[in-house]
Design an enzyme around this catalytic site. Structure first.
Site, PDB file in Angstrom:
ATOM      1  N   GLU A   1      37.562  18.898  18.628  1.00  0.00           N
ATOM      2  CA  GLU A   1      36.674  19.458  17.596  1.00  0.00           C
ATOM      3  C   GLU A   1      37.136  20.814  17.084  1.00  0.00           C
ATOM      4  OE1 GLU A   1      32.827  20.843  18.157  1.00  0.00           O
ATOM      5  OE2 GLU A   1      33.337  22.174  19.787  1.00  0.00           O
TER       6      GLU A   1
ATOM      7  N   ASN B   1      29.844  20.022  18.115  1.00  0.00           N
ATOM      8  CA  ASN B   1      29.102  20.707  17.057  1.00  0.00           C
ATOM      9  C   ASN B   1      29.969  21.154  15.885  1.00  0.00           C
ATOM     10  OD1 ASN B   1      29.981  22.424  19.324  1.00  0.00           O
ATOM     11  ND2 ASN B   1      29.314  24.099  18.035  1.00  0.00           N
ATOM     12  N   HIS B   2      31.286  21.266  16.073  1.00  0.00           N
ATOM     13  CA  HIS B   2      32.159  21.669  14.960  1.00  0.00           C
ATOM     14  C   HIS B   2      32.717  20.476  14.172  1.00  0.00           C
ATOM     15  CE1 HIS B   2      32.215  25.985  15.521  1.00  0.00           C
ATOM     16  NE2 HIS B   2      32.338  25.796  16.828  1.00  0.00           N
TER      17      HIS B   2
ATOM     18  N   HIS C   1      33.017  22.178  25.416  1.00  0.00           N
ATOM     19  CA  HIS C   1      32.347  23.136  24.522  1.00  0.00           C
ATOM     20  C   HIS C   1      32.430  24.581  24.988  1.00  0.00           C
ATOM     21  CE1 HIS C   1      29.614  24.866  21.575  1.00  0.00           C
ATOM     22  NE2 HIS C   1      28.818  25.279  22.530  1.00  0.00           N
TER      23      HIS C   1
ATOM     24  N   HIS D   1      34.663  26.004  26.931  1.00  0.00           N
ATOM     25  CA  HIS D   1      36.069  26.441  26.914  1.00  0.00           C
ATOM     26  C   HIS D   1      36.521  27.160  28.175  1.00  0.00           C
ATOM     27  CE1 HIS D   1      36.458  26.339  22.220  1.00  0.00           C
ATOM     28  NE2 HIS D   1      35.913  25.240  22.732  1.00  0.00           N
TER      29      HIS D   1
END
Ligand SMILES: [Fe+2]
Length: 265
Positions: free
Chosen positions: A39, A67-68, A182, A184
Site C-alpha cells: 500500500e 488505508n492508503h 500498517h 511499520h
C-alpha cells in the site's frame, strides 16, 4: 508448504531492497507462495498499476494494501478490471474486505501455487484509531464461510496492537496466519498460537529505517514541533527487508512454524 509474507513495501527504497533480496530469500527458504503488503509502494503513498506489475514480475503472487489503497487514483480502474478475471494480476491485488460495499476491488483471493496447493489471502483493516470500516471480526466470519482453501492468510492492517492480538486469538485454529501490517515497526511476538495459527502483531516495514515509519525524519519532527502542514517524502537511508516465513500443512492449513526475517543492504 512455505509462505513468505513481506511487510509494507515503502517507496523506491523498499522496492529496491525487495529486488535485491527476494530471489535469494525465496530460494533459501524454498517458498511456495509470496505475499506482500504494497500500500505504500508508490512513493510511500498508494500503489500504481505499473508498480503492482513490477512486484508481480519480481515474484510476488498476491499483493495486499490498507488505508492508503486509494492514494493513487489509477488503482481504482485497475482493481475494477480484476472483477470477472480470476487469477489475473488485478484480481491478485487486494484492498481491505471490510470497506463499503460497491467500492472497486475485493478483499479475498483464492488461488493455487505452482505445485497446485490451494490457498486464500484475506486483507482486512482495523477500526481502532483508523478511518471507518465495517466490523472486521464479523466480516471475517462471513468470508471464512465462503473460503474453500485450508491454507488461509489474513493481512490485518491495523493500528492498535490490542485489536491485532484479539484478532489472532479470535482466529486461532481457523486460519493459517494472522499477520499485522500498517505500523511499520516489527514486533517481537512472532509465534504459533496453540491451535495452529501463526501470528505476528506487525511484520515491519520493507523500506527506509533512517526516518519515521518511512518518511524523512526532519519533516515528521517539524510536524510534531509546529503542527503545521507540510510535504511528506519517503526517507532513503538504511533500507531493510522485513518479512516472515510460515511453514504449514497444506492438508489441514495448520501452521507449524513462523520465522521473522530482517535483512539490510
Ligand atoms: Fe497503512
Amino acid at each position: 508448504m512455505k509462505i513468505l509474507f513481506i511487510g509494507d513495501i515503502f517507496g523506491s527504497p523498499g522496492r529496491k531492497i525487495v529486488n535485491d533480496h527476494l530471489r535469494h530469500v525465496a530460494a533459501t527458504h524454498q517458498v511456495d507462495l509470496i505475499i506482500a503488503n504494497a500500500e505504500n509502494a508508490a512513493g510511500g503513498f498508494g500503489l500504481t498499476p505499473a508498480i503492482a506489475d513490477e512486484l508481480f514480475d519480481l515474484g510476488c503472487d498476491v499483493l495486499t494494501t490498507g488505508n492508503h489503497v486509494w492514494d493513487k487514483r489509477e488503482i481504482m480502474d485497475y482493481l475494477s478490471s480484476g472483477n470477472g478475471n480470476p487469477g489475473s494480476r488485478p484480481a491478485r491485488v487486494l484492498r481491505p474486505a471490510n470497506y463499503s460495499a460497491g467500492v472497486p476491488g475485493t478483499g479475498l483471493y483464492e488461488g493455487r501455487t505452482k505445485a497446485g496447493q490451494a490457498y486464500a489471502v484475506i486483507n482486512m483493516q482495523g477500526r481502532v484509531f483508523m478511518h471507518n470500516a465495517d466490523d472486521p471480526f464479523r466480516m471475517i466470519d462471513e468470508l471464512l464461510q465462503k473460503v474453500t482453501s485450508k491454507v488461509i492468510l489474513l493481512d490485518f492492517h491495523a493500528e492498535a496492537t490490542s485489536e491485532k492480538i484479539a484478532m489472532g486469538w479470535y482466529l486461532d485454529g481457523r486460519v493459517t496466519a494472522v499477520l499485522g501490517t500498517h505500523t511499520h515497526v516489527p514486533t517481537a511476538d512472532t509465534r504459533v498460537l496453540p491451535q495452529g495459527t501463526a501470528y505476528q502483531t506487525d511484520v515491519g516495514m520493507t523500506g527506509p529505517y533512517d526516518g519515521v515509519i518511512g518518511v524523512q525524519k526532519e519533516q515528521i519532527i517539524h510536524r510534531f514541533l509546529t503542527g503545521l502542514p507540510g510535504r511528506f517524502e519517503a526517507a532513503k537511508g538504511d533500507p531493510r527487508f522485513c518479512g516472515v516465513v510460515i511453514e504449514c500443512n497444506p492438508e489441514t492449513g495448520k501452521a507449524s512454524a513462523i520465522q521473522r526475517i530482517m535483512l539490510g543492504e
